[in-house]
Each structure stands twice: as structure tokens, then as C-alpha cells.
Design a protein around this motif. Sequence first.
Motif, PDB file in Angstrom:
ATOM      1  N   GLY A 157       9.156  60.919   8.251  1.00  0.00           N
ATOM      2  CA  GLY A 157       8.214  59.822   8.035  1.00  0.00           C
ATOM      3  C   GLY A 157       8.846  58.599   7.409  1.00  0.00           C
ATOM      4  O   GLY A 157       8.138  57.743   6.869  1.00  0.00           O
ATOM      5  N   SER A 180       8.226  65.816  14.576  1.00  0.00           N
ATOM      6  CA  SER A 180       7.273  66.405  13.639  1.00  0.00           C
ATOM      7  C   SER A 180       5.972  65.608  13.604  1.00  0.00           C
ATOM      8  O   SER A 180       5.920  64.459  14.067  1.00  0.00           O
ATOM      9  CB  SER A 180       7.880  66.440  12.241  1.00  0.00           C
ATOM     10  OG  SER A 180       7.864  65.137  11.665  1.00  0.00           O
ATOM     11  N   SER A 186       4.892  64.171  11.148  1.00  0.00           N
ATOM     12  CA  SER A 186       5.151  63.033  10.255  1.00  0.00           C
ATOM     13  C   SER A 186       6.023  61.966  10.912  1.00  0.00           C
ATOM     14  O   SER A 186       6.381  60.980  10.257  1.00  0.00           O
ATOM     15  CB  SER A 186       5.832  63.525   8.975  1.00  0.00           C
ATOM     16  OG  SER A 186       5.041  64.484   8.316  1.00  0.00           O
ATOM     17  N   GLN A 236       7.870  58.983  12.287  1.00  0.00           N
ATOM     18  CA  GLN A 236       7.684  57.540  12.107  1.00  0.00           C
ATOM     19  C   GLN A 236       8.584  56.825  13.112  1.00  0.00           C
ATOM     20  O   GLN A 236       9.798  56.957  13.079  1.00  0.00           O
ATOM     21  CB  GLN A 236       8.058  57.119  10.683  1.00  0.00           C
ATOM     22  CG  GLN A 236       8.064  55.619  10.423  1.00  0.00           C
ATOM     23  CD  GLN A 236       6.681  55.047  10.231  1.00  0.00           C
ATOM     24  OE1 GLN A 236       5.778  55.726   9.761  1.00  0.00           O
ATOM     25  NE2 GLN A 236       6.500  53.799  10.607  1.00  0.00           N
TER      26      GLN A 236
END
Length: 473
Positions: free
Chosen positions: A181, A208, A210, A212
Motif C-alpha cells: 500500500g 494484494s 492493499s 497501491q
Amino acid sequence: MGQEAIAPSHLEETITYERSGEGVVSWPNRIGTESETGYEKIPFPNIVAVVPALSAPRGHSILYVEDNPASKDDKSLAPVVFRSLAGSRPPARLVDDLPPVDVSFWSAWRATRTSETNLHIVVSTGSGTGQARDVWNRLLKPLLDFLQMEEKTDYVVHFTKSDSTVTELTNEILLPRANLGIAQAVVLLAGDGGMVDVINTLLSAERSPSYQKPNVIVMPLGTGNALAHSSGVTADNTMGLRSLILGTAKELPVFTASFSPGARYLVDESRQERPLHEHNGTPTAYGAVVCSWGLHAALVSDSDTAEYRKFGVERFKMAAKEALFPSDGSPCHEYKGRVLVARTQSELQTGKWELIERDSHGYILATFCRYLEKGFTISPQSQPLDSQLRMVHFGHVSGQDAVDIMGKAYKGGKHVEDARVGYEAIEGLRIEFEEDDGRWRRVCVDGKTVRVEQGGWVEIRSGGGSVLDVITT
């Protein structure tokens, strides 16, 4: 002109901006500078940004680029170099005509950056005519120095050592941090191939919840630079610096190219083969620019050598001459295969492919991009990053007819008005090859060559997953 060459007090009331034509910023020339008009001038397309001066609380600096005459004789040199001009009151109209600084990606990045260095500069030393190193030294690094950014503290520089450097960087750094992330930015001093390596590595890996998306800024230093031209990065003369400082994040559309078993990348001037990533057991590549078969794929592959690359974009025309007018006097090749299209998502999902009724082919190309190179308008209806795949195609024609058709692409995309050319929006394209010789089974995916096995196929589908954003004005 030197960086911060004139103190703010000297320019308070003397910088002017004329909007007529392309726009020009002017100011009285410095003492000792010879000029017939007595004024220094900067064309508006050379302006990078107007930013608060770091050395004067109420001052501003005009950041711009200046032509490098030496680059005309040495193609490895940067075509422009960085400059800055200090003044306390920049013309209001000039500020109005530039994208606002306060909502740009760069402004947000500087405000939220952490102690961890997540800005990566990738200098692709082998791209195009080898300009990337000099562009780093004379254009991008001086800008970062001006902004008081320090290497290793604020950014990390990666010089490519092989054609796998970008893939390794993405695998080892960008992907793991994105999965955590962490916000990251990458400045690619490269051609379309650098972006392709990042896209394929990210899409071929597990991501994942998360994840980003990294932000990528392209400084166009390849041969064609289709993505930079088509996304608006080269709408000015700053080689991507204006997009870096004033641009905003936009999703990069991607297509998926699936191949029959046995398809392989051709690398090292086609002397070696490499396997493709497999998705659910199917060899797969991802692209953001173009997938083609026929004349376009042949000339891209044939000209992908160290000898041809020295000539820059002219390499394509040189390869096209041999492809269309073979030195042995034979006619140009008739490509044999079945070409099918799906024009809607419904047709694509239900497998309702429509066969293009044609005995042989000359040019089959699907693209998101308006331009394949500067001035070469392959898809005039395409808009920057509009996510619509479009197809350009024509059957087997003589070499001279092919030259005539493609010559019209240099006239604003007039080739699509030619009755011999098909041009339409599509969602999918499938090619089933009927060629014995592997030379005629080469497919171009964003500048990389894939050779398909005898009796094999390739299927291109719009939409491959959103894994990064590009920064552009």
C-alpha cells in the motif's frame, strides 16, 4: 542562459507574455548579450512551470527548456536543456495558461512524501538513439537540483544494464511496496518498452488487497514513443517535464494478448527466444499501445537491431523499404490467415467473432493510441487514454500501394478515408495463422516481437487490469 540567471529585482516589471501564435515570454536581454531585438524570448511550448522561488519568499521562477544545437549532429545528446528565470511577478496570463500547480501530482507528492525513498528515476541507456543519460544529466537532474531534491534521500536513480533491468526493478521494489500500500512514483527516461516491462511484470504477479498503483511519468526517449505522443506528454517541447510538475494521474488502459501454446518472445535481435508469462496455462502478454501482424509487425521486428536503432525513427522507413520492395525483386509478402473481430463486449463474451472476408492480408493493427510516432496518426478518432481499442487493416496490396496508404497517415490520419482501409472500434481481435514460415507469424506487442507456432493463434482483448496510472497534462 543560466539557471536563476537574473535576480528577481531586475525583472519585477519587465517579463512580458504575448499570447498570439504559440505564445512567447520576453524580457530585456542581459548586459553583454548581443541581440538584434534587445530581448530574450521563450516560446510557450518550452515553458515547464511557474513555481514559487525557493530563494526569495515572494518571488517566482519560470522553469523552461532551451534548445541544444549540438544535438543536431550528435543524436545521443539531449535535444533540450533545463533553464530557470527568477522574477517576483510572473505575467498573470502565463500562469493562467498553464495547468494549476496546486492540484498537480507533483504538488501532492511533495506534500505527502515520507522518509522512505519511493521516487525512482529509470535511465534506459539503450533506448532510442541513446539520449537518456544526457537527458538525465542536462534536463531532469538540473530540475531536481533546482527543487532542492537530493539523490538517495529524495529519489533513487537506476541506470539500465540490460533489457531485464526494468523488469527486475519492478519485481524487486515496485511490486512488493505496491502490495504494502505504499505510494510510489517512477520517472521513465525510456521508450514504450520500459512501460511495457512495468505493466507485464505487475499484471503477471499476485497483487494484494492493499495494492497501491504506482504513478509513472514517461520522458519519451525511445524510437516511436507512441504512448507519450498519444497521452499528451509531447504536446509541448519539455520532454515530459511539464507533465512531471503540472500533470495529474490518469489510468492507463491495457489490453491482453493471449497466444496458442509454444509462442515465444524473440530477443537479442531475434537470435534468442524467451517464454511468455502464462495465465491459466495460456501464454499471455499485456500492452498499452499496439498489437499487430503483417507489415507493421515485420518492420518493427526487422529494425530492432543496434545498427538500425542508430537512425532513430527513420529505422522504420528503412525496414519498410526492404519489406515492400525486396532487394531480390520479388513482390511483398501476402500474409495468410483468418482474421476475426468482436465489436462489442457482448460479442466478445459470447464468442461471436465475425470473420473478415479476405484471401490475404497486408496490415492488421489494433491500438489504443492516436499516434505511433510523432506526426504518424494511425488512429485519428482515438483520444488520450480513452480506453477504446481500434483496428486499422487492409489486404495484400503492392509495395507502392502500401506506401501510398501509409503515407496518408502522415497527413493527419487520412489513410482511414481510403476505400482500401478498414477502420473501426473493436473489443477483440483474433488471428489464426496459416503460414508455414515463422517469419510471417511474428506479432508485435508494444514493440516486442512474439513468434507464434505453426497453426497457432493470437487473441487480443480490450481490458487487462488497471495496475498503474500515468502522469500527464
